[in-house]
Design a protein around this motif. Structure first.
Motif, PDB file in Angstrom:
ATOM      1  N   ASP A   1       0.806  -1.219   0.000  1.00 30.21           N
ATOM      2  CA  ASP A   1       0.000   0.000   0.000  1.00 30.21           C
ATOM      3  C   ASP A   1       0.839   1.268   0.000  1.00 30.21           C
ATOM      4  N   HIS A   2       2.151   1.138  -0.149  1.00 30.15           N
ATOM      5  CA  HIS A   2       3.017   2.304  -0.049  1.00 30.15           C
ATOM      6  C   HIS A   2       3.741   2.562  -1.366  1.00 30.15           C
ATOM      7  N   ASP A   3       3.834   3.834  -1.737  1.00 28.01           N
ATOM      8  CA  ASP A   3       4.646   4.204  -2.883  1.00 28.01           C
ATOM      9  C   ASP A   3       5.343   5.521  -2.600  1.00 28.01           C
ATOM     10  N   VAL A   4       6.147   5.982  -3.553  1.00 30.95           N
ATOM     11  CA  VAL A   4       7.034   7.121  -3.320  1.00 30.95           C
ATOM     12  C   VAL A   4       6.690   8.254  -4.279  1.00 30.95           C
ATOM     13  N   ARG A   5       6.890   9.481  -3.837  1.00 34.63           N
ATOM     14  CA  ARG A   5       6.793  10.632  -4.720  1.00 34.63           C
ATOM     15  C   ARG A   5       7.886  11.620  -4.325  1.00 34.63           C
ATOM     16  N   ARG A   6       8.254  12.454  -5.256  1.00 33.33           N
ATOM     17  CA  ARG A   6       9.325  13.414  -5.011  1.00 33.33           C
ATOM     18  C   ARG A   6       8.817  14.592  -4.178  1.00 33.33           C
ATOM     19  N   SER A   7       9.685  15.144  -3.333  1.00 32.40           N
ATOM     20  CA  SER A   7       9.359  16.334  -2.535  1.00 32.40           C
ATOM     21  C   SER A   7      10.586  17.234  -2.498  1.00 32.40           C
TER      22      SER A   7
ATOM     23  N   TRP B   1      12.131  12.790  -0.950  1.00 35.93           N
ATOM     24  CA  TRP B   1      11.055  11.894  -1.347  1.00 35.93           C
ATOM     25  C   TRP B   1      10.085  11.743  -0.179  1.00 35.93           C
ATOM     26  N   GLU B   2       8.877  11.334  -0.488  1.00 31.32           N
ATOM     27  CA  GLU B   2       7.882  11.042   0.541  1.00 31.32           C
ATOM     28  C   GLU B   2       7.297   9.662   0.267  1.00 31.32           C
ATOM     29  N   ILE B   3       7.096   8.894   1.351  1.00 27.98           N
ATOM     30  CA  ILE B   3       6.421   7.605   1.246  1.00 27.98           C
ATOM     31  C   ILE B   3       4.952   7.835   1.580  1.00 27.98           C
ATOM     32  N   LEU B   4       4.074   7.397   0.690  1.00 25.84           N
ATOM     33  CA  LEU B   4       2.638   7.604   0.835  1.00 25.84           C
ATOM     34  C   LEU B   4       1.925   6.311   1.194  1.00 25.84           C
ATOM     35  N   ASP B   5       0.910   6.413   2.016  1.00 28.80           N
ATOM     36  CA  ASP B   5      -0.019   5.309   2.264  1.00 28.80           C
ATOM     37  C   ASP B   5      -1.210   5.540   1.335  1.00 28.80           C
ATOM     38  N   ARG B   6      -1.348   4.704   0.307  1.00 29.49           N
ATOM     39  CA  ARG B   6      -2.395   4.927  -0.687  1.00 29.49           C
ATOM     40  C   ARG B   6      -3.789   4.699  -0.124  1.00 29.49           C
ATOM     41  N   ARG B   7      -3.895   3.956   0.961  1.00 25.27           N
ATOM     42  CA  ARG B   7      -5.218   3.726   1.557  1.00 25.27           C
ATOM     43  C   ARG B   7      -5.794   5.012   2.125  1.00 25.27           C
TER      44      ARG B   7
ATOM     45  N   GLY C   1      -4.017   8.157   1.754  1.00 27.05           N
ATOM     46  CA  GLY C   1      -3.496   9.318   1.052  1.00 27.05           C
ATOM     47  C   GLY C   1      -2.527  10.136   1.869  1.00 27.05           C
ATOM     48  N   GLU C   2      -2.157   9.646   3.060  1.00 30.72           N
ATOM     49  CA  GLU C   2      -1.295  10.398   3.965  1.00 30.72           C
ATOM     50  C   GLU C   2       0.182  10.102   3.699  1.00 30.72           C
ATOM     51  N   VAL C   3       1.023  11.107   3.959  1.00 28.76           N
ATOM     52  CA  VAL C   3       2.469  10.922   3.938  1.00 28.76           C
ATOM     53  C   VAL C   3       2.875  10.250   5.244  1.00 28.76           C
ATOM     54  N   VAL C   4       3.544   9.108   5.164  1.00 30.70           N
ATOM     55  CA  VAL C   4       3.895   8.352   6.371  1.00 30.70           C
ATOM     56  C   VAL C   4       5.395   8.362   6.654  1.00 30.70           C
ATOM     57  N   ALA C   5       6.185   8.902   5.716  1.00 29.49           N
ATOM     58  CA  ALA C   5       7.625   8.993   5.961  1.00 29.49           C
ATOM     59  C   ALA C   5       8.223  10.035   5.026  1.00 29.49           C
ATOM     60  N   HIS C   6       9.261  10.727   5.539  1.00 31.30           N
ATOM     61  CA  HIS C   6      10.031  11.672   4.746  1.00 31.30           C
ATOM     62  C   HIS C   6      11.418  11.070   4.515  1.00 31.30           C
ATOM     63  N   CYS C   7      11.911  11.212   3.295  1.00 33.86           N
ATOM     64  CA  CYS C   7      13.166  10.554   2.936  1.00 33.86           C
ATOM     65  C   CYS C   7      14.079  11.514   2.192  1.00 33.86           C
TER      66      CYS C   7
END
Length: 300
Positions: free
Chosen positions: A217-223, A231-237, A239-245
Motif C-alpha cells: 500500500d506504499h509508494d514514493v513521490r518526489r518532494s 522523497w515522501e512515502i505515501l499510504d495509498r489507503r 493518502g497520507e504521507v507516512v515517511a520523509h526521505c
C-alpha cells in the motif's frame, strides 16, 4: 535465484499448463514453417546491416527463475566507444528500429517456445540481474513460463511503468486460462500492426529496472529537500504521507538514504522496511545513471 516452491494455487493450473504446452508446440512449429520466408529474409537484412552475427543471444530467467538462452534478431551495433556507440540510442540502427516496431526481431524466440523455455503467452522474460530486485509479490511472475506476448504487452507494453507491468504479470499468473490466452493472442495482432507502446517516452527501448516504486500500500513521490534528493512515502489507503526521505550524495559519490517515519503512522516498522527497499532501488538507479537525469528518475 533458487527455484521457487509452487503454491497450491499454482498446482491447480497444472492440467491447463499441459494443454497449453501442446498448443505452444503446434502453433510455434506451424508459425516457424509458415513464416520461414520472412524469417530468412529478415536474417539476410540483419546480416547485411550488422554483420554475420545475426542472432542476439542473452541469458534470461524463465519459470522458477531458471536461466535459459533467449534468441532474437540483432537490432543494435556492438558497443564501440571510439565510434560513440555506447547507449541504446547510439547503437540502434534504422533497420533495428523497424524490426522492433514490427516485432520481427522476436521471430527467433519461436525456437525458445518449441524448446520449452518460453510459451506464446506469459510475462516477458527480463534481465537476470533483476531477480534480486523484485518484491516477493513481483517475483510471482516467474511461477509460469515467460511468453512472447502477455497481459502487460497488450495493456501498454513499454509505455507502462515497471510496477504497472509487474502487477499485470501477477494478475496473469492468477487468472490464466485458455480464454485469457486466446484473448491476449488476438489483442496482440492489432497492437503489433499499430506499433503501440514500443518504447518508453524519451527512450528507444525501456529503462532498466532497479527496484520497486510501490510495495503493497506504499509508494514514493518526489518532494523538496535542502540537502539532497527529497522523497515522501505515501499510504495509498489514506493518502497520507507516512515517511520523509532523502538521498544524499556523499564525497565518494555513493547515495546515502535517510528516512524518518511520521510520528503516529500505522505500522511504522513496515513503513520503514518498505521505504528503505524503495530508496535502495532509487539509489542504485542514481548510481548507475550518474545522477544525470534525477528529474526523469523521479517521474518514472
Amino acid at each position: 535465484m533458487a527455484p521457487m516452491l509452487r503454491s497450491a494455487q499454482t498446482q491447480r493450473f497444472i492440467p491447463y499448463d499441459r494443454v497449453k504446452r501442446f498448443g505452444d508446440i503446434v502453433l510455434a512449429g506451424g508459425a516457424l514453417i509458415a513464416l520461414s520466408p520472412l524469417i530468412l529474409g529478415t536474417g539476410l537484412v540483419v546480416r547485411a546491416t550488422l554483420g554475420p552475427d545475426v542472432l542476439f543471444r542473452q541469458p534470461r530467467p524463465g519459470r522458477d527463475g531458471r536461466v535459459f538462452e533467449m534468441f532474437k534478431f540483432r537490432t543494435m551495433h556492438m558497443t564501440d566507444e571510439k565510434r560513440g556507440r555506447v547507449s541504446d540510442e547510439e547503437r540502434m540502427t534504422t533497420v533495428g528500429k523497424f524490426l522492433r516496431a514490427a516485432s520481427l526481431d522476436e521471430l527467433p524466440s519461436l525456437l525458445n517456445v518449441l524448446r520449452g523455455d518460453m510459451s506464446l503467452v506469459g510475462p516477458r522474460p527480463l534481465m537476470v540481474e533483476y531477480l534480486d530486485r523484485y518484491t516477493k509479490e513481483q517475483a510471482r511472475r516467474h511461477q509460469v513460463l515467460p511468453g512472447l506476448t502477455g497481459l502487460a504487452q497488450v495493456s501498454g507494453r513499454n509505455s507502462l511503468t515497471w510496477d504497472a507491468k509487474f502487477a499485470l504479470d501477477v494478475e496473469y499468473v492468477e487468472t490464466r486460462s485458455l480464454k485469457t490466452d486466446l484473448q491476449i493472442l488476438l489483442a496482440t495482432v492489432p497492437k503489433v500492426l499499430r506499433r503501440e507502446g514500443i518504447q518508453e517516452d524519451g527512450h528507444v527501448t525501456m529503462t532498466d529496472f532497479y527496484g520497486p516504486r510501490r510495495i503493497g500500500d506504499h509508494d514514493v513521490r518526489r518532494s523538496s529537500s535542502l540537502h539532497g534528493e527529497g522523497w515522501e512515502i505515501l499510504d495509498r489507503r489514506s493518502g497520507e504521507v507516512v515517511a520523509h526521505c532523502e538521498l544524499v550524495r556523499g564525497a565518494d559519490g555513493e547515495w546515502e538514504s535517510r528516512l524518518q517515519v511520521v510520528p503516529g503512522s500505522r505500522e511504522p516498522e513496515l513503513v520503514r522496511s518498505r521505504g528503505e527497499r524503495i530508496l535502495a532501488g532509487l539509489a542504485c538507479e542514481l548510481r548507475e545513471e550518474g545522477a544525470v537525469s534525477i528529474q526523469e528518475v523521479a517521474l518514472r
